[in-house]
Design a protein around this motif. Structure first.
Motif, PDB file in Angstrom:
ATOM      1  N   GLY A 558       0.595  -1.402   0.047  1.00  0.00           N
ATOM      2  CA  GLY A 558       0.059  -0.011  -0.053  1.00  0.00           C
ATOM      3  C   GLY A 558       1.022   1.225   0.068  1.00  0.00           C
ATOM      4  N   LEU A 559       2.233   1.232   0.141  1.00  0.00           N
ATOM      5  CA  LEU A 559       2.811   2.522  -0.017  1.00  0.00           C
ATOM      6  C   LEU A 559       2.809   3.259  -1.476  1.00  0.00           C
ATOM      7  CD1 LEU A 559       6.027   1.562   2.298  1.00  0.00           C
ATOM      8  CD2 LEU A 559       4.016   3.051   3.034  1.00  0.00           C
ATOM      9  N   ASP A 560       2.875   4.409  -1.221  1.00  0.00           N
ATOM     10  CA  ASP A 560       2.504   5.059  -2.571  1.00  0.00           C
ATOM     11  C   ASP A 560       3.814   6.074  -2.688  1.00  0.00           C
ATOM     12  OD1 ASP A 560       1.802   6.437  -4.796  1.00  0.00           O
ATOM     13  OD2 ASP A 560      -0.203   7.020  -4.314  1.00  0.00           O
ATOM     14  N   PHE A 561       4.783   5.870  -3.388  1.00  0.00           N
ATOM     15  CA  PHE A 561       5.875   6.716  -3.717  1.00  0.00           C
ATOM     16  C   PHE A 561       5.835   7.386  -5.260  1.00  0.00           C
ATOM     17  CE2 PHE A 561       7.699   4.015  -0.434  1.00  0.00           C
ATOM     18  CZ  PHE A 561       7.634   4.781   0.618  1.00  0.00           C
ATOM     19  N   PRO A 562       5.421   8.606  -5.583  1.00  0.00           N
ATOM     20  CA  PRO A 562       5.181   9.198  -7.172  1.00  0.00           C
ATOM     21  C   PRO A 562       6.340   8.891  -7.835  1.00  0.00           C
ATOM     22  CG  PRO A 562       4.406  10.567  -5.179  1.00  0.00           C
ATOM     23  CD  PRO A 562       5.192   9.604  -4.587  1.00  0.00           C
ATOM     24  N   HIS A 563       7.564   8.826  -7.397  1.00  0.00           N
ATOM     25  CA  HIS A 563       8.747   8.687  -8.300  1.00  0.00           C
ATOM     26  C   HIS A 563       9.480   7.762  -8.305  1.00  0.00           C
ATOM     27  CE1 HIS A 563       8.377  13.079  -8.635  1.00  0.00           C
ATOM     28  NE2 HIS A 563       8.412  13.177  -7.209  1.00  0.00           N
ATOM     29  N   LEU A 564       8.877   6.581  -7.863  1.00  0.00           N
ATOM     30  CA  LEU A 564       9.277   5.218  -8.046  1.00  0.00           C
ATOM     31  C   LEU A 564       8.712   4.391  -8.957  1.00  0.00           C
ATOM     32  CD1 LEU A 564      10.598   2.688  -6.366  1.00  0.00           C
ATOM     33  CD2 LEU A 564       8.273   2.282  -5.471  1.00  0.00           C
ATOM     34  N   THR A 565       9.964   4.060  -9.977  1.00  0.00           N
ATOM     35  CA  THR A 565       9.552   3.538 -11.303  1.00  0.00           C
ATOM     36  C   THR A 565       9.796   2.198 -11.606  1.00  0.00           C
ATOM     37  OG1 THR A 565      11.320   4.709 -12.266  1.00  0.00           O
ATOM     38  CG2 THR A 565       9.222   5.953 -12.240  1.00  0.00           C
ATOM     39  N   LEU A 566      10.915   1.998 -10.695  1.00  0.00           N
ATOM     40  CA  LEU A 566      11.532   0.428 -11.080  1.00  0.00           C
ATOM     41  C   LEU A 566      11.336  -0.277  -9.587  1.00  0.00           C
ATOM     42  CD1 LEU A 566      12.970  -1.662 -12.679  1.00  0.00           C
ATOM     43  CD2 LEU A 566      15.055  -0.553 -11.713  1.00  0.00           C
ATOM     44  N   VAL A 567      10.752  -1.588  -9.983  1.00  0.00           N
ATOM     45  CA  VAL A 567      10.815  -2.428  -8.747  1.00  0.00           C
ATOM     46  C   VAL A 567      11.273  -3.850  -9.063  1.00  0.00           C
ATOM     47  CG1 VAL A 567       9.132  -4.154  -7.426  1.00  0.00           C
ATOM     48  CG2 VAL A 567       8.710  -1.636  -7.680  1.00  0.00           C
ATOM     49  N   GLY A 568      12.362  -4.396  -8.251  1.00  0.00           N
ATOM     50  CA  GLY A 568      12.874  -5.449  -8.438  1.00  0.00           C
ATOM     51  C   GLY A 568      12.450  -6.678  -7.169  1.00  0.00           C
ATOM     52  N   VAL A 569      11.868  -7.917  -7.657  1.00  0.00           N
ATOM     53  CA  VAL A 569      11.621  -8.822  -6.764  1.00  0.00           C
ATOM     54  C   VAL A 569      12.941  -9.765  -6.972  1.00  0.00           C
ATOM     55  CG1 VAL A 569      10.197 -10.544  -6.189  1.00  0.00           C
ATOM     56  CG2 VAL A 569       9.299  -8.774  -7.270  1.00  0.00           C
ATOM     57  N   VAL A 570      13.669  -9.749  -6.026  1.00  0.00           N
ATOM     58  CA  VAL A 570      15.093 -10.437  -5.956  1.00  0.00           C
ATOM     59  C   VAL A 570      14.746 -12.056  -5.862  1.00  0.00           C
ATOM     60  CG1 VAL A 570      17.353 -10.553  -4.691  1.00  0.00           C
ATOM     61  CG2 VAL A 570      16.192  -8.445  -4.852  1.00  0.00           C
ATOM     62  N   ALA A 571      14.209 -12.427  -5.134  1.00  0.00           N
ATOM     63  CA  ALA A 571      13.936 -13.782  -5.258  1.00  0.00           C
ATOM     64  C   ALA A 571      12.419 -14.499  -5.006  1.00  0.00           C
ATOM     65  CB  ALA A 571      14.565 -14.547  -3.861  1.00  0.00           C
ATOM     66  N   ALA A 572      11.584 -14.474  -6.069  1.00  0.00           N
ATOM     67  CA  ALA A 572      10.295 -14.610  -5.984  1.00  0.00           C
ATOM     68  C   ALA A 572       9.958 -16.092  -5.368  1.00  0.00           C
ATOM     69  CB  ALA A 572       9.393 -14.617  -7.447  1.00  0.00           C
ATOM     70  N   ASP A 573      10.828 -17.010  -5.483  1.00  0.00           N
ATOM     71  CA  ASP A 573      10.810 -18.238  -5.090  1.00  0.00           C
ATOM     72  C   ASP A 573      10.552 -18.642  -3.676  1.00  0.00           C
ATOM     73  OD1 ASP A 573      10.928 -19.138  -7.836  1.00  0.00           O
ATOM     74  OD2 ASP A 573      13.146 -19.121  -7.871  1.00  0.00           O
ATOM     75  N   ILE A 574      10.938 -17.786  -2.838  1.00  0.00           N
ATOM     76  CA  ILE A 574      10.945 -17.864  -1.355  1.00  0.00           C
ATOM     77  C   ILE A 574       9.726 -18.228  -0.772  1.00  0.00           C
ATOM     78  CG2 ILE A 574      11.320 -16.666   1.169  1.00  0.00           C
ATOM     79  CD1 ILE A 574      13.561 -15.472  -0.330  1.00  0.00           C
ATOM     80  N   ALA A 575       8.627 -17.561  -1.396  1.00  0.00           N
ATOM     81  CA  ALA A 575       7.205 -17.596  -0.959  1.00  0.00           C
ATOM     82  C   ALA A 575       6.694 -18.841  -1.578  1.00  0.00           C
ATOM     83  CB  ALA A 575       6.277 -16.587  -1.022  1.00  0.00           C
ATOM     84  N   LEU A 576       7.023 -19.017  -2.542  1.00  0.00           N
ATOM     85  CA  LEU A 576       6.360 -20.165  -3.480  1.00  0.00           C
ATOM     86  C   LEU A 576       6.627 -21.594  -2.715  1.00  0.00           C
ATOM     87  CD1 LEU A 576       4.982 -20.091  -6.010  1.00  0.00           C
ATOM     88  CD2 LEU A 576       6.973 -20.400  -7.129  1.00  0.00           C
ATOM     89  N   HIS A 577       7.890 -21.918  -2.236  1.00  0.00           N
ATOM     90  CA  HIS A 577       8.248 -23.065  -1.734  1.00  0.00           C
ATOM     91  C   HIS A 577       7.989 -23.394   0.124  1.00  0.00           C
ATOM     92  CE1 HIS A 577       9.233 -24.134  -5.522  1.00  0.00           C
ATOM     93  NE2 HIS A 577      10.168 -23.170  -5.842  1.00  0.00           N
TER      94      HIS A 577
END
Length: 748
Positions: A558-577
């Protein structure tokens, strides 16, 4: 004769019921439900909470003991909270008194002990003292009267003394003559006022949804026990759900009613408070763990007095003592943090539904990735489903999945893929902000010997210890035990001891290596342990003083930062397993939520890079496309085939003891009692299954060995009855503990 029913302040099964006492003549008219009183119980004097009043009891009146005294003249619980506490205690198989204690803010106790709140002294002119004031002869007394009259009859004592030049003795003399009155009021400044912000124009989708919710609420007229149908507001990230909450809360204020807005994390509180203060000005109370005990008490009492139109807080704010509740909103309703993981183990959503039923208030559940069980209820018609399919500003971020196994084969051993490195450089050079998400704090996730495979585990918990740079120690994230970093293997003595995995600290170091001049900050539980640190990071991001923010799941919500344009999910597999029935759902939700932080401002296209070793995962594919429907279709089918919630209900019973042998003995005894209940009840035998006792996935925590029994049934009431009867008959030594979790959201 008048009688009252009380619940004594003892958390034992035998005392988990109502006991009746008479009201003695000297307390007539002074006792009411919600107060704390003192009673004679057996040979003790105990505190008790008055839960009901009656004129007759099924017991000879002369044998009923009288109340000793009233401890808290002001009731701590209103009628709706007393009823809610009883419902919750029965639903979650916990003691009534533990539920009542959970309803009080930290620092307030059922013993009557309260934190000392900051107060200020006030001086007020007496209502009928005009004639006597005119005849005052003393110069200082005349000046005191003149200052009070000029201020409308009321002034804080320090200001009065400063303006009049009089002493405290002069004011007290006037008070003794009945010309002025001295009093005290609680002081809680709350959040600083925010500059007002005009209401934005609603989008067509927002207008439609607002009209649907208003029509739903209007048809029920806020009548207790006849609540409107709960609303599930499913809106993509950035679709303007908060503006819907604002409009609904404004309507409640105009009607003279109060609203409660719940957020899942304290991290969301500053932003949510700012948004609502810009619309509401003062009259906004905030309840969260960052307040001191005195501040919490002052806020709690101010809410009970009806001084605030709006209450904002995390899970415990569901118990805010609003006397005129008209609206209850649960934002990010899918979050697991709405379920309390220690006793009493309640789910906020269940209690919100019941409180709205008791008060006639409207309930709105909002999320971009609704809980599967909530969405199932909406599809079934239990909830009103309202949808916001488009963003109000900005465009949905483009999501790219990166196969990290290909990166490894290409010789890239960095925690960042080549694509993410390229995007981070370009974003920093363009003066834009980036966010890197990894749901694991620390520097390295575990330490292992490459010679014999030994993994350093916590001596008190069956979990691997994580390496924390800076402190240069290994730390357990369950009991906070620390150990010095080993230089050789504790088992075989080999020097081939190595660190594996990555935590947020290591990601920060990797960013600083990649972009030496970039301003990098971290946001995780280690950082937010210091009071005010979260607000500092949040404000620095808004001010553009941070180029790259690295964090755990608290930055995904829910955080809203107007100048945030890039998001990197470093390790998506952590929650998956994770070994949990909801692991796929959590992986989808986290990926979608963190991706939704990018590109929320007009003209600022967002990009998301998701790093994974399973790019073909249907869950991650659906998350990359922000396609909730595709995810829901496959997830609900999987649960139906496996008979998992929402097609059944679960109850988890965890046995913990100081020794494994004791835990096993109690587990076998409990399993026998459960089987006995099933054999004695044909309906239960046909409708309730159980497995165990088996070791928990985390088999030891804080030197206590843990076993679990899991019950499954399509009839939750039937399963609860079986567990209640079995556990009542179970003798439990002091060295052991039993934790009952009705409808658990975490099976680890």
């Amino acid at each position: 004769m008048r009688f009252v029913g009380v619940v004594v302040n003892k958390k034992t099964t035998a005392l988990n019921r109502i006991f009746y006492y008479s009201v003695p003549p000297e307390l007539a008219g002074q006792v009411q439900p919600g107060q704390i009183v003192e009673v004679d119980f057996a040979r003790q004097r105990l505190e008790a909470i008055v839960v009901e009043e009656t004129d007759a009891v099924d017991w000879p009146p002369e044998k009923i003991k009288p109340l000793r005294r009233v401890i808290s003249p002001q009731p701590l619980f209103g009628p709706d909270l007393l009823a809610l506490s009883r419902f919750a205690a029965e639903y979650y198989l916990c003691s009534w008194v533990s539920m009542l204690q959970a309803m009080l803010p930290a620092g307030m106790y059922l013993t009557g002990k309260m934190p000392r709140a900051q107060t200020r002294r006030l001086v007020q002119l007496a209502a009928d003292a005009s004639a006597e004031l005119a005849g005052l002869r003393g110069v200082k007394q005349k000046q005191v009267a003149a200052c009070l009259q000029a201020a409308g009859g009321l002034l804080p004592l320090p200001e009065l003394l400063e303006q009049s030049g009089a002493s405290l003795v002069t004011v007290r003399t006037l008070a003794e003559r009945g010309l002025v009155q001295l009093s005290e009021e609680l002081v809680w400044e709350g959040e600083p006022p925010a500059a007002p912000k005009p209401r934005p124009e609603l989008s067509p989708d927002q207008k439609r949804v607002l009209a649907e919710i208003q029509a739903n609420f209007a048809s029920y007229n806020n009548e207790p026990n006849k609540p409107a149908k709960p609303v599930l507001l499913h809106g993509v990230t950035g679709s303007g759900k908060t503006e819907i909450y604002l409009r609904l809360a404004e309507e409640q204020r105009q009607a003279g009613r109060q609203s409660i807005i719940l957020v899942p994390e304290i991290a969301l509180t500053p932003q949510t408070v700012l948004v609502f203060q810009q619309r509401f000005g003062s009259g906004v109370a905030v309840l969260h763990s960052g307040l001191t005990a005195a501040e919490r008490r002052a806020a709690w009492l101010g809410i009970a007095q009806g001084r605030y139109d709006l209450v904002i807080g995390a899970r415990s704010a569901i118990f805010a003592p609003t006397p005129r509740l008209g609206l209850l909103v649960i934002d990010e309703e899918h979050e697991a943090s709405y379920k309390q993981d220690n006793a009493p183990r309640f789910h906020t959503r269940v209690l919100a539904e019941e409180r709205c039923r008791l008060t006639g208030a409207g309930l709105v559940l909002g999320s971009a990735t609704p809980d599967v069980e909530s969405y199932f209820k909406a599809r079934r018609g239990d909830y009103l489903l309202c949808q916001l399919p488009q963003r109000v500003a900005g465009q949905p971020a483009g999501v790219q999945l990166v196969d990290m196994s290909q990166e490894f084969r290409a010789g890239n051993n960095s925690v960042f893929s080549r694509l993410l490195q390229q995007k981070l450089r370009a974003n920093w050079q363009a003066g834009k902000q980036s966010l890197l998400f990894l749901n694991r704090r620390g520097y390295e996730s575990f330490v292992s010997c490459r010679q014999c495979g030994y993994v350093v585990e916590c001596p008190h918990c069956s979990v691997a210890m994580a390496y924390h740079i800076g402190d240069e120690v290994l730390k357990c994230h369950y009991c906070e035990q620390t150990l010095p970093t080993p230089t050789s293997c504790p088992k075989c003595g080999s020097a081939a001891i190595r660190f594996f995995g990555a935590g947020t600290q290591k990601i920060v170091e990797a960013v600083q290596t990649l972009l030496p001049e970039a301003r990098v900050a971290r946001l995780d539980r280690d950082v937010t342990a210091q009071r005010g640190s979260l607000e500092q990071v949040y404000q620095a991001m808004l001010a553009g003083q941070i180029d790259v923010l690295v964090g755990t799941q608290m930055i995904a919500k829910g955080l809203d930062f107007p100048h945030l344009t890039l998001v990197g999910v470093v390790a998506a597999d952590i929650a998956l397993h994770m070994p949990d029935l909801r692991s796929g759902e959590r992986a989808f939700q986290l990926t979608c939520q963190v991706a939704g932080r990018a590109g929320r401002a007009k003209g600022e296209p967002g990009e998301v890079v998701v790093q994974t070793y399973q790019p073909d995962s249907a869950i991650l594919q659906a998350a990359a496309k922000q396609d909730y429907q595709a995810f829901y279709r496959q997830e609900i089918l999987r649960r139906e085939l496996a008979a998992y919630p929402p097609f059944c209900s679960l109850i988890r019973v965890v046995i913990s003891a100081v020794s494994l042998q004791l835990a096993e003995d109690i587990g076998r005894r409990l399993a026998f009692l459960l089987q006995q209940q099933l054999e004695q009840n044909p309906a239960a035998a046909a409708g309730v299954q159980y497995w165990g006792p088996k070791p928990c996935p985390k088999a030891k925590i804080k030197d206590r060995h843990r076993l679990q029994i899991l019950l499954k049934s399509p009839d939750l009431a039937l399963a609860r009855a079986v567990v209640r009867q079995a556990t009542v008959a179970l003798p439990l030594p002091k060295e052991a503990n039993l934790a009952i979790d009705v409808e658990p959201v975490n099976l680890i």
